[in-house]
Design a protein around this motif. Sequence first.
Motif, PDB file in Angstrom:
ATOM      1  N   GLU A  57       0.800  -1.225   0.000  1.00 20.87           N
ATOM      2  CA  GLU A  57       0.000   0.000   0.000  1.00 20.87           C
ATOM      3  C   GLU A  57       0.831   1.272   0.000  1.00 20.87           C
ATOM      4  O   GLU A  57       0.298   2.353  -0.308  1.00 20.87           O
ATOM      5  CB  GLU A  57      -0.915   0.029   1.225  1.00 20.87           C
ATOM      6  N   THR A  59       1.645   4.589  -3.228  1.00 16.08           N
ATOM      7  CA  THR A  59       0.401   5.336  -3.377  1.00 16.08           C
ATOM      8  C   THR A  59       0.274   5.990  -4.745  1.00 16.08           C
ATOM      9  O   THR A  59      -0.834   6.367  -5.147  1.00 16.08           O
ATOM     10  CB  THR A  59       0.297   6.417  -2.291  1.00 16.08           C
ATOM     11  N   GLY A  85      -3.382   0.578  -2.890  1.00 10.21           N
ATOM     12  CA  GLY A  85      -4.043  -0.223  -1.875  1.00 10.21           C
ATOM     13  C   GLY A  85      -3.804  -1.710  -1.995  1.00 10.21           C
ATOM     14  O   GLY A  85      -4.322  -2.483  -1.193  1.00 10.21           O
ATOM     15  N   ALA A 113      -9.439   1.546  -0.019  1.00  2.00           N
ATOM     16  CA  ALA A 113      -8.227   2.272   0.356  1.00  2.00           C
ATOM     17  C   ALA A 113      -8.435   3.753   0.052  1.00  2.00           C
ATOM     18  O   ALA A 113      -8.799   4.119  -1.072  1.00  2.00           O
ATOM     19  CB  ALA A 113      -7.016   1.743  -0.403  1.00  2.00           C
TER      20      ALA A 113
END
Length: 851
Positions: A78, A81, A87, A321
């Motif tokens: 994760e 980004t 996510g 996410a």
Amino acid sequence: MIRPLSLVLALAAIYPSHSFAQEAERVVITGSNLRVTQKEGAAAVQVISAKDIRDSGKTSVADVLRSISANSGNSYNEQYTGSFSAGTSGLSLRGIGQKNTLILVNGKRVSSYATAQNIQDVFVDLNSLPMAAVQRIEVLKDGASSVYGSDAVAGVVNIILYREFTGTELTVQGGQSATGTGQSEQSALLQTGWGQLNKDGYSISLSVDAQKRSKLQQSDVSWLRDADFRDQQNGSLGWVATNYFGSDPTRTLGGVQGPLQLLPYSALTPGKTGQVLAYNPAPYRTLIPGIERVHTALSGTYQINADTQAYAEWLHSYSRADQTFSAPLSVSSNLRAWNNANQSLTTIPVVLPVGHPNNPGSTPLAFSATLFDLGPRLKTDRVTFYRALAGIKGYTSGWDWDLSAGKSSSVMVETVANFVNRYVFQQVLADGSYNFADQSKNSEELRNRLRLSTRRPAQSELTTVDLSASSELWTLPAGKVGFAGGAQWRREAMDSQTSTAVLSGTELRPAINIINGQRDVSALFGELSVPLVKDLNLNLAGRYDHYSDFGNAFSPKASLRYQAADWLLLRGTASRGFRAPSFPEITKSTSVSYGSVTDPRDPLTPNQPRGVTNITIANAALQPERSDNLNFGIVIAPSANTSLGIDYYRITQKGVIGTESADTILASEKTRPEKVTRDEQGRITTLYRQYRNQGNREVSGLDLDIRQRFQSSDWGQLSLNGQLSYVLRFAEPLSAGAELTEGAGTNYFGSIPKWRGVSSVNWTKGAWSNTLIWNYVGGYEQKSASNETVSAFSSLDLTTSYKLSPATTLSLLVQNLTNRRPSWDSSTSFFDITQADPRGRFVSLKVQHQF
């Protein structure tokens, strides 16, 4: 602790009803289709039990697998980004990419993630797989294309779920950062079951697990919140200059507003004079997204008759996410929008017309500005994953057989907010209604007109049919000859699109990862196990695959297993494999992504990183990557309490698919100027790339697995475990046709530390159980900055558990006990996210109760 044991000991613990002196139960070990009684095969398999997972303190399958030493580099979670697959979490055994590691659940495939990681890698998202249902995980650290297919070049991970579970178990866990970041995490796991196959003729197992974790911003971390790294080697003040006229940041547009501060230009770029307006990007960067996940696993088996069983499985997960994608949009001379008609980017002029309130002159004036009043750009990814599988298996006339069919899918919907509408921007720029110099004067109605929210869909589907059978054909003087064979068919499809706002040219600074492909894969495979003499066994395997989009491939494999003594095992495998070009590489696909280059010809900031746009397109003429795998190993087990294994691996890949590096493109700009676009100032705006078979890759190394156990009635049980991997070679060309460049111990091809290790000590006495884990990542050379070495990094994890009663256990878990910071790496923003994370010390309490 994730224990790198020899299977002699690990599987003995899994099947405790059989001692070494007895005829052991015949089981299938990952890497073979044959049922065998030997607990250690010809290939190295690392077993991670449910107890190991509990002792590790990890709360997801991804965290468990990413901590193993064979995960050398180039795998993402994760923390990535800026990815099109935000996510998610993948695994890259031996560092050769997530697309080369095959992930199975109960020995069968699951759908890949809805879109590609890093615009190229098709991979299985570990975050979509259940945690509570895991009985054990087997990691085959050996190429297995001959058994499983093309994406098993580096190895195979087989996540084995409970098929039978008696009773009910509930686990609740909550944790909080102990370093003041404010990040928290909660999780709950439920495992239950009904029926026992041998007794009741059926069994049903159900598990549900849920996890929630808050978002971690860069500004939440004390040593990152100022974005000031001038005390580090080759470090700088990471603030961003903006709001200026022309190409000179000292010609400021307006004054201090919002997050802007007036700084000496030399603080950002040594040697410069004057003052600039700049802002700290830390509040606008998410280090770890906030997540919400729910996984469900349901399986059932029904005994039709004494020799036949029917079974079915259902996996389902939902994951969300949330992150701050970036700071508000900055507009400048490299502002573009997508032109779908000719598949290119259109430059949008960023020029203040004469008469605009922010233009003090009598001629149009170019400028740069950040639209702070629109707010940070936000992103939310929602993923729904499932696999439905049903089958029947049995024993007929001396043959074990298994027939199954399954359907799996990963659906992603990404929504973004506070992006900018191109046409409204052009309108307010022309009519002067938007004030760039003092954005507090802009009305909320005007801001809402500029703001743009979009939706990006993507989906991946997998349909499978599997048939396998095995038997013992005849008996030789040294033992029985085993045979396994079968056929497989699967249909893979991926449809990853972009938003309608991008296709219409409405979104400014678009990112695109369009992939649309489908193919059928059919395969025949066979495997033969021949006992040559007593304790020496030869295994031969072969697989023929037909891909509808590029053709055929044959993958053979041979292995030897020699039990030289009760305490000594020698083993080796040799195989050939391949990796089929992925959908982003070979189908009709287009990618627009953003990165940075260091351009010595840049007229403003030579030899400093500058943001550029990358346009990458597929190549229908690609050939598959071919591979040769060689493995040798020795396992020494002088007693039931001691095990030592050493394995050597070598992988040679031919025709590795990739694109040229930015440095290579810039070096050849005079001879191939079409690959580089510069603006009127001479600054790079765009690099053009296409996938091609670049050349060879050579990877080799050593794995060390060790275990020692001590038992005392006075002191309890003490177990020492160690897993260490050393990369001898990791070499590939920097451009097509170039000589191989050594990357082991460097970050030429992603950071590949030579050393990576995991060691633990577990002490159990009475109601107490304590596990201390040491995680180690070796240092490496920083190749984009001279004389910089990224330091080695290590951390300690502690789990202490106490049985309050036979049914209830309370545990204290501390990740990164000594609060170690990741090592500085100037080629990244601050550290390499594939090797460490910024969370610092994190403390959790867990309660587990059995009903």
